[in-house]
Design an enzyme around this catalytic site. Structure first.
Site, PDB file in Angstrom:
ATOM      1  N   HIS A 289      24.361   1.287  15.110  1.00 40.05           N
ATOM      2  CA  HIS A 289      23.495   2.005  15.417  1.00 40.05           C
ATOM      3  C   HIS A 289      22.902   3.505  14.084  1.00 40.05           C
ATOM      4  O   HIS A 289      22.283   3.121  13.189  1.00 40.05           O
ATOM      5  CB  HIS A 289      22.948   2.440  16.430  1.00 40.05           C
ATOM      6  CG  HIS A 289      21.514   3.346  15.866  1.00 40.05           C
ATOM      7  ND1 HIS A 289      20.686   2.515  16.885  1.00 40.05           N
ATOM      8  CD2 HIS A 289      20.964   4.459  16.304  1.00 40.05           C
ATOM      9  CE1 HIS A 289      19.537   3.693  16.864  1.00 40.05           C
ATOM     10  NE2 HIS A 289      20.101   4.783  16.735  1.00 40.05           N
ATOM     11  N   GLU A 290      24.163   4.370  14.203  1.00 40.22           N
ATOM     12  CA  GLU A 290      24.183   5.496  13.046  1.00 40.22           C
ATOM     13  C   GLU A 290      24.293   5.092  11.776  1.00 40.22           C
ATOM     14  O   GLU A 290      23.790   5.761  11.259  1.00 40.22           O
ATOM     15  CB  GLU A 290      24.861   6.253  13.812  1.00 40.22           C
ATOM     16  CG  GLU A 290      25.090   6.906  14.682  1.00 40.22           C
ATOM     17  CD  GLU A 290      23.544   7.967  15.230  1.00 40.22           C
ATOM     18  OE1 GLU A 290      23.406   8.547  14.739  1.00 40.22           O
ATOM     19  OE2 GLU A 290      23.024   7.516  16.877  1.00 40.22           O
ATOM     20  N   HIS A 293      20.543   3.999   9.925  1.00 37.70           N
ATOM     21  CA  HIS A 293      19.905   5.080   9.642  1.00 37.70           C
ATOM     22  C   HIS A 293      19.961   5.645   7.941  1.00 37.70           C
ATOM     23  O   HIS A 293      19.305   6.058   6.816  1.00 37.70           O
ATOM     24  CB  HIS A 293      20.284   6.906  10.127  1.00 37.70           C
ATOM     25  CG  HIS A 293      19.426   6.366  11.818  1.00 37.70           C
ATOM     26  ND1 HIS A 293      18.276   5.983  11.958  1.00 37.70           N
ATOM     27  CD2 HIS A 293      19.779   7.018  12.405  1.00 37.70           C
ATOM     28  CE1 HIS A 293      17.920   6.261  12.849  1.00 37.70           C
ATOM     29  NE2 HIS A 293      19.453   5.901  13.656  1.00 37.70           N
ATOM     30  N   GLU A 377      14.441   3.951  14.517  1.00 35.60           N
ATOM     31  CA  GLU A 377      14.903   4.083  15.117  1.00 35.60           C
ATOM     32  C   GLU A 377      15.552   2.152  15.747  1.00 35.60           C
ATOM     33  O   GLU A 377      16.400   1.321  16.189  1.00 35.60           O
ATOM     34  CB  GLU A 377      14.679   4.268  17.307  1.00 35.60           C
ATOM     35  CG  GLU A 377      14.905   5.418  17.174  1.00 35.60           C
ATOM     36  CD  GLU A 377      16.334   6.616  16.793  1.00 35.60           C
ATOM     37  OE1 GLU A 377      17.603   5.583  16.851  1.00 35.60           O
ATOM     38  OE2 GLU A 377      16.437   7.433  15.547  1.00 35.60           O
ATOM     39  N   ASP A 381      18.885  -0.317  15.069  1.00 35.70           N
ATOM     40  CA  ASP A 381      19.375  -1.004  16.390  1.00 35.70           C
ATOM     41  C   ASP A 381      19.646  -2.467  15.469  1.00 35.70           C
ATOM     42  O   ASP A 381      20.503  -2.729  16.318  1.00 35.70           O
ATOM     43  CB  ASP A 381      17.884  -0.904  16.939  1.00 35.70           C
ATOM     44  CG  ASP A 381      18.128   0.247  18.350  1.00 35.70           C
ATOM     45  OD1 ASP A 381      18.898   0.802  17.693  1.00 35.70           O
ATOM     46  OD2 ASP A 381      17.300  -0.122  19.307  1.00 35.70           O
TER      47      ASP A 381
END
Length: 438
Positions: A289-290, A293, A377, A381
């Site tokens: 997930h990070e 970004h 976000e 995801d």
């Protein structure tokens, strides 16, 4: 007629600012009380999508934690508005400025007096905030089992933070004040460039110089997990300086993971509490997930937006700093009106008033920034679900919501203003169902 023309812009700005401050206060109170009522109404049972996955006791603990923070938040809102009002229209900043000028004398009202004004302002604000900060840590967090901070550690952190702030903040403030006085009408452009350069430098220095002053960072020792994460990083085309575990449990039971640094200084940091709670599949999904970004360039986009907004802010400040009504409309007598031709600098007053005013008007744009953040976000995801396991990410999110006592039933309107991350229900609706054995 001349007097009327002189003071009408000041009076108009006073009225606009007072109305904006009242509107912000009322809006924050209304949203906070909506949130508290909504959470309280839905605390009796676990929402159906989470039934069988989140125990009722955990759901009610989250509701209690949210309500406790909400009550404290109402005090913070009221205190924040009172402090802004006290510094501005009630004359606090003017009185502080005049006291320092009287202390050093008119001829001494140069850079030293301006730095003293900034330092005194920061010190007074810190003292005002201190009781609520202590209450948050040692009462609210303690009551719900999250605080692991001792008073001695808290005092050490405060001392270190103050020293770091002085060592970094005072030279930066001195440089900006010097530019305001020496760089002509375009000082704001040079000051903006300095500010941006400072922020970029801070991103490089923070992981290796500043953060280790407060926490211990050790290389990730779990070899199987390290290999798994290294494979994920390679698969995603991401290079990191290292994988580190931070002793977050020394201060709090909350769990987290993050990337920090810039360029070659980038590193992956896991809270030890996160590694203790999540499975390897879930840790990989959280990290993916990070990485999402970075893959979607969210960090670069946010930095570009910050650069653009700060440039506009410095340009606005450059204009407002020359307008007498900006000062008098906020309850401050500018030095250039008190002693015309005396060359007493006025720049620190302009900086402080601008810092007080911008958040008042800026809050009304909060939903735009929050909506953009929530969109990012969702994108992260989706990337995690593609690169790792969507079910594992959903399982991790549920565990983190439970462990951090995050409410599952926030008020939708409060979310639109204040949530940088989507509520759990919205996030999980877009992910595969997690495994049953959480």
């Amino acid at each position: 007629m001349a007097d009327h023309d002189t003071f009408s812009p000041s009076l108009a700005f006073t009225l606009v600012f007072a109305l904006a401050l009242c509107a912000q206060l009322l809006l924050k109170f209304w949203l906070a009380t909506r949130q508290m009522r909504h959470v309280a109404r839905h605390s009796a049972e676990v929402p159906p999508p989470f039934a069988g996955r989140i125990p009722l006791a955990a759901h009610q603990k989250a509701a209690g934690y949210t309500l406790a923070k909400g009550r404290l938040g109402l005090l913070e809102i009221a205190l924040g508005a009172a402090v802004v009002l006290g510094w501005t229209l009630l004359g606090g900043l003017d009185a502080l400025n005049q006291a320092l000028l009287a202390l050093v004398g008119e001829r001494g009202g140069g850079l030293l007096q301006q730095l003293a004004l900034l330092a005194a302002f920061a010190l007074i604000n810190g003292v005002i905030d201190l009781p609520l900060t202590l209450y948050q840590t040692f009462v609210v967090e303690q009551r719900f089992g999250f605080n692991r901070m001792t008073l001695s550690l808290w005092l050490a952190d405060m001392l270190k933070s103050t020293l770091v702030g002085v060592l970094l903040g005072l030279p930066l403030a001195a440089a900006v004040l010097w530019l305001m006085g020496a760089a002509g009408t375009l000082w704001w452009l040079w000051a903006w460039a300095l500010w941006m350069g400072f922020n970029l430098l801070l991103m490089v220095l923070y992981p290796t110089v500043i953060a280790p002053l407060f926490n211990k960072f050790t290389p990730l020792a779990d070899e199987a997990l390290r290999q798994r994460i290294t494979a994920l990083l390679a698969r995603c085309g991401f290079a990191a300086k290292g994988l580190f575990v931070m002793d977050g449990s020394r201060r709090s039971a909350h769990a987290n993971a993050y990337f920090t640094g810039l360029g070659a200084a980038k590193r992956v940091v896991f809270f030890d509490t996160l590694l203790q709670r999540l499975t390897p599949d879930e840790i990989e999904a959280v990290l993916a997930h990070e990485l999402g970004h970075f893959k979607h360039h969210h960090i670069g986009k946010r930095m570009a937006a910050l650069f653009a907004m700060s440039l506009a802010g410095f340009a606005l400040l450059g204009w407002l700093a020359t307008q007498p009504w900006f000062y008098t409309g906020l309850g401050v007598r500018p030095n250039f009106l008190l002693a015309p031709g005396s060359q007493v600098p006025n720049d620190a007053l302009a900086l402080l008033l601008f810092a007080l005013v911008v958040p008042v008007f800026g809050y009304f744009f909060a939903p735009l920034w929050a909506a953009l953040s929530r969109r990012h976000e969702f994108q992260a995801d989706a990337y995690a679900a593609a690169q790792a396991s969507g079910a594992a990410l959903a399982s991790a999110l549920l565990k983190l919501h439970e462990d951090n006592a995050s409410t599952l039933t926030p008020d939708p309107l409060y979310v639109r203003f204040n949530y940088s991350h989507p509520p759990a229900l919205e996030r999980l609706a877009r992910l595969p169902a997690p495994a049953a054995n959480l």
